[in-house]
Design a protein around this motif. Structure first.
Motif, PDB file in Angstrom:
ATOM      1  N   TYR A 162      41.149  46.725  44.888  1.00 18.07           N
ATOM      2  CA  TYR A 162      39.947  47.547  44.689  1.00 18.07           C
ATOM      3  C   TYR A 162      40.314  48.936  44.203  1.00 18.07           C
ATOM      4  O   TYR A 162      41.139  49.613  44.804  1.00 18.07           O
ATOM      5  CB  TYR A 162      39.180  47.680  45.999  1.00 18.07           C
ATOM      6  CG  TYR A 162      38.449  46.428  46.390  1.00 18.07           C
ATOM      7  CD1 TYR A 162      37.171  46.176  45.895  1.00 18.07           C
ATOM      8  CD2 TYR A 162      39.031  45.492  47.222  1.00 18.07           C
ATOM      9  CE1 TYR A 162      36.497  45.028  46.234  1.00 18.07           C
ATOM     10  CE2 TYR A 162      38.358  44.325  47.563  1.00 18.07           C
ATOM     11  CZ  TYR A 162      37.098  44.104  47.076  1.00 18.07           C
ATOM     12  OH  TYR A 162      36.430  42.960  47.401  1.00 18.07           O
ATOM     13  N   TYR A 163      39.749  49.349  43.115  1.00 23.66           N
ATOM     14  CA  TYR A 163      39.867  50.723  42.666  1.00 23.66           C
ATOM     15  C   TYR A 163      38.720  50.959  41.689  1.00 23.66           C
ATOM     16  O   TYR A 163      38.413  50.078  40.900  1.00 23.66           O
ATOM     17  CB  TYR A 163      41.237  50.977  42.000  1.00 23.66           C
ATOM     18  CG  TYR A 163      41.649  52.423  42.076  1.00 23.66           C
ATOM     19  CD1 TYR A 163      41.889  53.011  43.311  1.00 23.66           C
ATOM     20  CD2 TYR A 163      41.752  53.201  40.937  1.00 23.66           C
ATOM     21  CE1 TYR A 163      42.233  54.353  43.396  1.00 23.66           C
ATOM     22  CE2 TYR A 163      42.095  54.544  41.020  1.00 23.66           C
ATOM     23  CZ  TYR A 163      42.330  55.111  42.254  1.00 23.66           C
ATOM     24  OH  TYR A 163      42.655  56.433  42.350  1.00 23.66           O
ATOM     25  N   LYS A 195      44.977  36.233  38.027  1.00 22.87           N
ATOM     26  CA  LYS A 195      44.210  37.401  38.453  1.00 22.87           C
ATOM     27  C   LYS A 195      44.958  38.120  39.572  1.00 22.87           C
ATOM     28  O   LYS A 195      45.490  37.472  40.475  1.00 22.87           O
ATOM     29  CB  LYS A 195      42.841  36.946  38.974  1.00 22.87           C
ATOM     30  CG  LYS A 195      41.904  36.429  37.890  1.00 22.87           C
ATOM     31  CD  LYS A 195      40.635  35.880  38.520  1.00 22.87           C
ATOM     32  CE  LYS A 195      39.539  35.675  37.496  1.00 22.87           C
ATOM     33  NZ  LYS A 195      38.292  35.188  38.141  1.00 22.87           N
ATOM     34  N   CYS A 250      36.217  44.844  37.603  1.00 25.65           N
ATOM     35  CA  CYS A 250      36.064  43.528  38.217  1.00 25.65           C
ATOM     36  C   CYS A 250      36.737  43.458  39.577  1.00 25.65           C
ATOM     37  O   CYS A 250      36.647  42.452  40.273  1.00 25.65           O
ATOM     38  CB  CYS A 250      36.644  42.445  37.320  1.00 25.65           C
ATOM     39  SG  CYS A 250      35.593  42.064  35.913  1.00 25.65           S
ATOM     40  N   ALA A 251      37.458  44.516  39.963  1.00 23.30           N
ATOM     41  CA  ALA A 251      38.280  44.518  41.173  1.00 23.30           C
ATOM     42  C   ALA A 251      39.404  43.495  41.081  1.00 23.30           C
ATOM     43  O   ALA A 251      39.941  43.050  42.081  1.00 23.30           O
ATOM     44  CB  ALA A 251      37.453  44.319  42.446  1.00 23.30           C
ATOM     45  N   TYR A 252      39.691  43.042  39.875  1.00 24.10           N
ATOM     46  CA  TYR A 252      40.926  42.290  39.653  1.00 24.10           C
ATOM     47  C   TYR A 252      41.395  42.586  38.234  1.00 24.10           C
ATOM     48  O   TYR A 252      40.592  42.924  37.366  1.00 24.10           O
ATOM     49  CB  TYR A 252      40.745  40.784  39.868  1.00 24.10           C
ATOM     50  CG  TYR A 252      39.711  40.112  39.004  1.00 24.10           C
ATOM     51  CD1 TYR A 252      40.001  39.762  37.686  1.00 24.10           C
ATOM     52  CD2 TYR A 252      38.437  39.836  39.483  1.00 24.10           C
ATOM     53  CE1 TYR A 252      39.053  39.147  36.875  1.00 24.10           C
ATOM     54  CE2 TYR A 252      37.490  39.219  38.692  1.00 24.10           C
ATOM     55  CZ  TYR A 252      37.797  38.882  37.391  1.00 24.10           C
ATOM     56  OH  TYR A 252      36.867  38.287  36.592  1.00 24.10           O
ATOM     57  N   ASN A 266      44.335  40.886  42.456  1.00 23.42           N
ATOM     58  CA  ASN A 266      43.200  41.490  43.144  1.00 23.42           C
ATOM     59  C   ASN A 266      43.522  42.825  43.792  1.00 23.42           C
ATOM     60  O   ASN A 266      44.462  42.923  44.577  1.00 23.42           O
ATOM     61  CB  ASN A 266      42.722  40.552  44.260  1.00 23.42           C
ATOM     62  CG  ASN A 266      42.112  39.290  43.713  1.00 23.42           C
ATOM     63  OD1 ASN A 266      40.979  39.287  43.238  1.00 23.42           O
ATOM     64  ND2 ASN A 266      42.866  38.196  43.747  1.00 23.42           N
ATOM     65  N   ALA A 312      50.001  46.391  49.347  1.00 21.80           N
ATOM     66  CA  ALA A 312      48.877  45.470  49.207  1.00 21.80           C
ATOM     67  C   ALA A 312      49.376  44.068  48.882  1.00 21.80           C
ATOM     68  O   ALA A 312      50.394  43.884  48.247  1.00 21.80           O
ATOM     69  CB  ALA A 312      47.966  45.955  48.099  1.00 21.80           C
ATOM     70  N   ASP A 313      48.628  43.075  49.376  1.00 19.48           N
ATOM     71  CA  ASP A 313      48.860  41.700  48.955  1.00 19.48           C
ATOM     72  C   ASP A 313      47.863  41.461  47.822  1.00 19.48           C
ATOM     73  O   ASP A 313      46.655  41.476  48.032  1.00 19.48           O
ATOM     74  CB  ASP A 313      48.591  40.758  50.142  1.00 19.48           C
ATOM     75  CG  ASP A 313      48.719  39.304  49.732  1.00 19.48           C
ATOM     76  OD1 ASP A 313      48.884  39.024  48.528  1.00 19.48           O
ATOM     77  OD2 ASP A 313      48.645  38.456  50.630  1.00 19.48           O
ATOM     78  N   ALA A 327      40.741  30.826  36.037  1.00 20.69           N
ATOM     79  CA  ALA A 327      40.172  29.575  35.522  1.00 20.69           C
ATOM     80  C   ALA A 327      39.334  29.788  34.269  1.00 20.69           C
ATOM     81  O   ALA A 327      38.957  28.830  33.605  1.00 20.69           O
ATOM     82  CB  ALA A 327      39.320  28.918  36.612  1.00 20.69           C
ATOM     83  N   ARG A 353      47.117  38.941  46.161  1.00 21.24           N
ATOM     84  CA  ARG A 353      46.458  37.622  46.139  1.00 21.24           C
ATOM     85  C   ARG A 353      46.311  37.093  44.708  1.00 21.24           C
ATOM     86  O   ARG A 353      45.232  36.795  44.238  1.00 21.24           O
ATOM     87  CB  ARG A 353      45.105  37.699  46.862  1.00 21.24           C
ATOM     88  CG  ARG A 353      45.278  37.918  48.358  1.00 21.24           C
ATOM     89  CD  ARG A 353      43.967  38.040  49.087  1.00 21.24           C
ATOM     90  NE  ARG A 353      43.347  39.333  48.853  1.00 21.24           N
ATOM     91  CZ  ARG A 353      42.161  39.508  48.284  1.00 21.24           C
ATOM     92  NH1 ARG A 353      41.439  38.467  47.940  1.00 21.24           N
ATOM     93  NH2 ARG A 353      41.680  40.716  48.096  1.00 21.24           N
ATOM     94  N   TYR A 354      47.427  37.001  44.033  1.00 21.93           N
ATOM     95  CA  TYR A 354      47.454  36.448  42.671  1.00 21.93           C
ATOM     96  C   TYR A 354      46.976  35.000  42.687  1.00 21.93           C
ATOM     97  O   TYR A 354      47.299  34.245  43.608  1.00 21.93           O
ATOM     98  CB  TYR A 354      48.892  36.428  42.147  1.00 21.93           C
ATOM     99  CG  TYR A 354      49.440  37.740  41.693  1.00 21.93           C
ATOM    100  CD1 TYR A 354      49.214  38.192  40.405  1.00 21.93           C
ATOM    101  CD2 TYR A 354      50.233  38.503  42.542  1.00 21.93           C
ATOM    102  CE1 TYR A 354      49.759  39.398  39.965  1.00 21.93           C
ATOM    103  CE2 TYR A 354      50.780  39.709  42.124  1.00 21.93           C
ATOM    104  CZ  TYR A 354      50.536  40.147  40.835  1.00 21.93           C
ATOM    105  OH  TYR A 354      51.084  41.324  40.408  1.00 21.93           O
ATOM    106  N   PHE A 355      46.226  34.600  41.697  1.00 25.98           N
ATOM    107  CA  PHE A 355      45.926  33.168  41.504  1.00 25.98           C
ATOM    108  C   PHE A 355      45.496  32.942  40.056  1.00 25.98           C
ATOM    109  O   PHE A 355      45.128  33.888  39.364  1.00 25.98           O
ATOM    110  CB  PHE A 355      44.897  32.666  42.523  1.00 25.98           C
ATOM    111  CG  PHE A 355      43.472  33.076  42.250  1.00 25.98           C
ATOM    112  CD1 PHE A 355      43.063  34.387  42.416  1.00 25.98           C
ATOM    113  CD2 PHE A 355      42.539  32.132  41.840  1.00 25.98           C
ATOM    114  CE1 PHE A 355      41.753  34.758  42.171  1.00 25.98           C
ATOM    115  CE2 PHE A 355      41.227  32.486  41.593  1.00 25.98           C
ATOM    116  CZ  PHE A 355      40.831  33.804  41.760  1.00 25.98           C
ATOM    117  N   PRO A 356      45.577  31.682  39.595  1.00 23.81           N
ATOM    118  CA  PRO A 356      45.319  31.417  38.169  1.00 23.81           C
ATOM    119  C   PRO A 356      43.882  31.758  37.776  1.00 23.81           C
ATOM    120  O   PRO A 356      42.952  31.531  38.549  1.00 23.81           O
ATOM    121  CB  PRO A 356      45.538  29.899  38.052  1.00 23.81           C
ATOM    122  CG  PRO A 356      46.283  29.490  39.273  1.00 23.81           C
ATOM    123  CD  PRO A 356      45.963  30.472  40.345  1.00 23.81           C
TER     124      PRO A 356
END
Lengths: 394, 474
Positions: B83-84, B79, B89-91, B81, B265-266, B273, B268-271
């Motif tokens: 905002y737009y 994902k 989903c904001a991701y 992340n 922007a960071d 689930a 904040r990628y993560f798997p």
């Protein structure tokens, strides 16, 4: 409870925690941010119950997104009974046959323990998560509150099984929820480190439960297990990160609550979320964003994923030696009211008893105010052990 | 000083699937009105879970095979992340850690000879929606959210706009022929990473990224402008280059730095689930390989060998439907060169009359083959063949039956031909006289009159012979 049917079903009526969608019935997950949100469909578990003739009696209040101890911080809180959990209390009072709740960080288990009813958090992937207000996708599970293990077993048999609408749903169509498997000769361990975290009254409950198990021919050992604290820390990191991500969709653009005052899109986001979330959710969002940030990811989120694998192995070894692990659910038998600003730390601390089951997806059964943890798909063993004790009476 | 331009590309391509990547809403081309093609899942409502569209995986693998990539047997989603309002989903669900294809290569024939472009990776992801601004208000259209995309990331192997365009055109024709994407306007979007260094230097210069361009013309102009800007900065110190994201302004033909806020922007990628890792086993991979169309280059070579013209090859390999029709007609026993003309000239002509183009062509390969065979065997002439083709395209008639019913068949009764010839000779005594006086042209005129009477039916050779004998005996 917000009732939406007063019809009594012969099969029994089921209350639904407000973290679970019921078509056309406002679903808020206890948060102002979802004020007025009416889902277009019901959760798979709800549909399965309705198809089998159960009555859905209404929605029960939960703490915002199920993040608190046991339902105390709902935007819609009706002040009484808040420290027991609304659904658990209804079951205890005999108002409903059972209830569904989402176990993401132990909240329904604690509520069940305080109200002296059963709650089963089943193995991850056995019950569809389609239609729950998802926060921590990798560890949350839909579970069942009921007065006794037989009722838990009966409702579980209806809601469990493969659902193609949930990509994490396992392929099996049914699972073993027998409550009367022989328990004599089984072995259970009590974790010394967890026992020490509970008050005297709670410890006494564990001891009494162990005695009853022994009377049924179960071997009970007190042993030392060192991974519950680290399992809890890992789960809090994963849970806050996933929750932070999943609640980011509540931005005031599409549905639910929107702040009245804003001049541009940034203000729409900020004001909506500032007014829409409570302090505990905001703390979780902050913590979750931090552990996912570029320079913290490897040390926090990445490491927690590794810890999850290690704990999974260690827990497997433990449950090869013992059929179940007997632990407290809460550190005490009743919580006093407390300030929301302390909530994040308080919940973190209390979750040491519950987090491992969320972290690695194993089943956890609360019964008689204590908790039995088992291996994946080991629900029947847990239900039978608790059932044997239950049948002995007080 | 001489400078070398270094360019890397990230190309987003919308896939031609029936449904979106994680829900059953119609895919890329179905919606008409804003928010026509939206469900609780792709509009970010709570409770919905993403369910992987298998076809997306198959198309991504096909693209990987065409670009000579290694196919990952284990692939996962992450994902991203931000905002737009167009991102419900904001991701965004994308692939960071285990992309589906890696380490590919595509070779280009440039004016300076062959050049290999290395493909770093191909990954799958979902598209975002669209904002529509009207006066003081902005509206969100989620039709495009969750439409499947693949992103093809190259190594910094391009050295000119010419190479970039060659590459993009090659991708386009490959993806069309592979049924991966029609690459229509806006369905192919590019981010261009560009830097400039003194010729011979090993180190890369300061890199800028020009985001989100969808027309090849804009890409070319942007590269020319941006590389010149870099060179001016290096040569004349006109400005200090900084690593940044820029956008290309189509009107002024210049690039402009985007606000830092949009670029630093960071994410904040993560798997993710909710989506289980996808395992591509041998069996599945073989299935995908089996359905993968022949690579464009091989196909073009085969057509060239069969004597099809370069212009026609160009039209065919860019269009999977046409080349498949041709292949089918050839398989039914027709000559390749002839069949290509029937499709690209005659069929196109029929459609053009109704204001349609070849993309509207829907003709049964067996029927087209039947027409071609009627002409080849000499049973009918080419004009009659065209008449049948019109009837087939417009009314889907059976060619052989239609031919018989409308008297287009040359095999008409010999006595009928004879009586027509008699009639023509009787009606043209002057021509007969001329012929007898040795004017060969008169015979031609009489022959033409016979053919006209016969309306093109009958075998011309037979008619000619009969006519001659009649004239000589008259």
């Amino acid at each position: 409870m917000k009732y939406y049917t007063t019809q009594i079903s012969e099969k029994g009526n089921i209350a639904i925690d407000d973290t679970i969608l019921v078509k056309d019935v406002p679903t808020t997950a206890g948060s102002r941010i979802l004020e007025g949100f009416k889902p277009l469909f019901s959760a798979e578990a709800v549909t399965r119950l309705e198809n089998k003739g159960y009555g859905i009696s209404g929605k029960t209040n939960v703490g915002e997104f199920g993040l608190d101890l046991c339902g105390e911080f709902s935007y819609y809180s009706e002040k009484e009974a808040e420290l027991y959990g609304a659904a658990a209390q209804l079951v205890a009072d005999g108002d409903v046959h059972g209830a569904l709740g989402v176990d993401m960080n132990g909240s329904p288990r604690r509520a069940a323990a305080l109200s002296k009813v059963c709650f089963l958090k089943p193995t991850y992937g056995t019950v569809s998560r389609y239609g729950i207000v998802s926060c921590a996708a990798s560890g949350e599970q839909l579970g069942v509150y009921a007065k006794n293990v037989n009722a838990v077993s009966e409702i579980m048999a209806v809601i469990a099984g493969h659902d193609e609408k949930d990509g994490t749903s396992l392929k099996n169509e049914s699972y073993d929820y027998a409550t009367d498997a022989p328990v004599s000769g089984k072995s259970v361990c009590i974790v010394k480190e967890l026992l020490e975290k509970a008050d005297e009254e709670t410890r006494a409950k564990i001891v009494a439960f162990a005695e009853k198990l022994r009377a049924q021919g179960v071997k009970v050992d007190e042993i030392s297990v060192d991974f519950f604290d680290i399992a809890n820390t890992a789960w809090q990191i994963l849970m806050t990160a996933e929750t932070c991500n999943n609640v980011s969709r509540y931005d005031g653009v599409k549905y639910g609550f929107r702040a009245k005052e804003y001049r541009n899109i940034d203000e729409l986001y900020i004001n909506t979320r500032t007014e829409g979330f409570n302090f505990l959710t905001k703390a979780v969002i902050l913590y979750g964003s931090d552990v996912l940030s570029k320079n913290r990811y490897d040390d926090c989120y990445g490491k927690s994923l590794k810890v999850r694998r290690v704990i999974s192995e260690k827990f497997k070894e433990l449950t090869e030696k013992y059929d179940a692990v007997l632990t407290p659910v809460c550190s005490k038998t009743a919580y006093e009211a407390y300030d929301i600003h302390e909530a994040f730390e308080k919940v973190f601390k209390e979750s040491v008893f519950t987090a491992v089951a969320n972290l690695i997806g194993t089943p956890a059964l609360v019964s008689g105010g204590v908790q039995l943890l088992g291996k994946h798909f080991g629900e029947s063993t847990l239900l039978s052990l608790a059932g044997a004790v239950e049948r002995m009476g007080e | 000083m001489n400078y070398e331009i270094v360019i890397g590309l990230e190309t987003h391509v919308e896939l031609d699937t029936q449904s979106k990547i994680f829900c059953s809403c119609g895919g890329h081309s179905s919606p008409k009105e804003p928010n026509d093609c939206v469900c609780p899942a792709c509009s970010g409502m709570p409770g919905m879970l993403p369910v992987m569209n298998k076809h997306v995986v198959e198309l991504a693998v096909t693209a990987g095979l065409m670009l000579n990539c290694e196919i990952s047997r284990y692939t996962t989603f992450d994902k991203k992340n931000y905002y737009y309002p167009d991102l419900p989903c904001a991701y965004q669900i994308t692939q960071l850690n285990h992309p589906i294809c890696t380490n590919g290569c595509v070779s280009l024939q440039t004016s300076q000879g062959n050049r290999d472009i290395r493909i770093k990776q191909i990954h799958m992801e979902e598209d975002a929606g669209k904002l529509v601004h009207e006066g003081k208000h902005s509206y969100v259209d989620f039709n495009r959210t969750s439409v499947p995309l693949i992103e093809i990331v190259t190594q910094p192997d391009f050295h000119s706009a010419e190479e970039v365009l060659l590459y993009l055109n090659k991708l386009k024709s490959m993806f069309r022929s592979g049924g991966i994407s029609e690459c229509e306007e806006g369905a192919m979007r590019c981010d261009v990473n560009i830097s400039v260094r003194p010729e011979g230097s090993e180190e890369f210069g300061v890199r800028t990224e020009i985001k989100n361009m969808s027309s090849f013309d804009a890409i070319e102009r942007a590269i020319r402008y941006e590389s010149q800007r870099h060179m001016d900065a290096l040569e004349f110190g006109t400005e200090e280059l900084v690593q940044e994201t820029r956008r290309f302004d189509d009107v002024s033909g210049k690039t402009f730095a985007m606000r830092n806020k949009e670029t630093e922007a960071d994410y904040r990628y993560f798997p993710d689930a909710n989506i289980m890792p996808i395992i591509i086993d041998d069996e599945w991979l073989e299935q995908i390989k089996a359905t993968k169309p022949v690579a464009v280059d091989e196909k073009a070579d085969a057509y060239r060998e069969a004597g099809i013209s370069e212009k026609e090859i160009e039209m065919l390999i860019h269009n999977n439907k046409l080349s498949k029709l041709l292949d089918d007609v050839i398989a039914l026993g027709c000559g390749a060169k002839d069949a290509a003309t029937w499709i690209l000239t005659d069929c196109a002509g029929v459609l053009r009359k109704d204001g349609k183009s070849l993309s509207n062509l829907s003709i049964n390969a067996e029927k087209l083959a039947a027409i071609i065979k009627l002409v080849d065997s000499g049973s009918i002439n080419r004009n009659a063949g065209k008449k049948i083709l019109i009837a087939v395209v417009e009314k889907d008639v059976d060619p052989v039956t239609y031919c018989k019913e409308n008297g287009l068949d040359r095999k008409v009764d010999a006595s009928a031909i004879e009586s027509i010839i008699d009639k023509v000779i009787n009606e043209n005594p002057r021509a007969l006289e001329d012929y007898k006086n040795g004017k060969e042209k008169a015979k031609q005129a009489l022959f033409g009159a016979c053919m006209k009477e016969l309306k093109g039916a009958g075998n011309p050779a037979v008619i000619k012979e009969l006519l001659e004998s009649k004239l000589n005996n008259a």
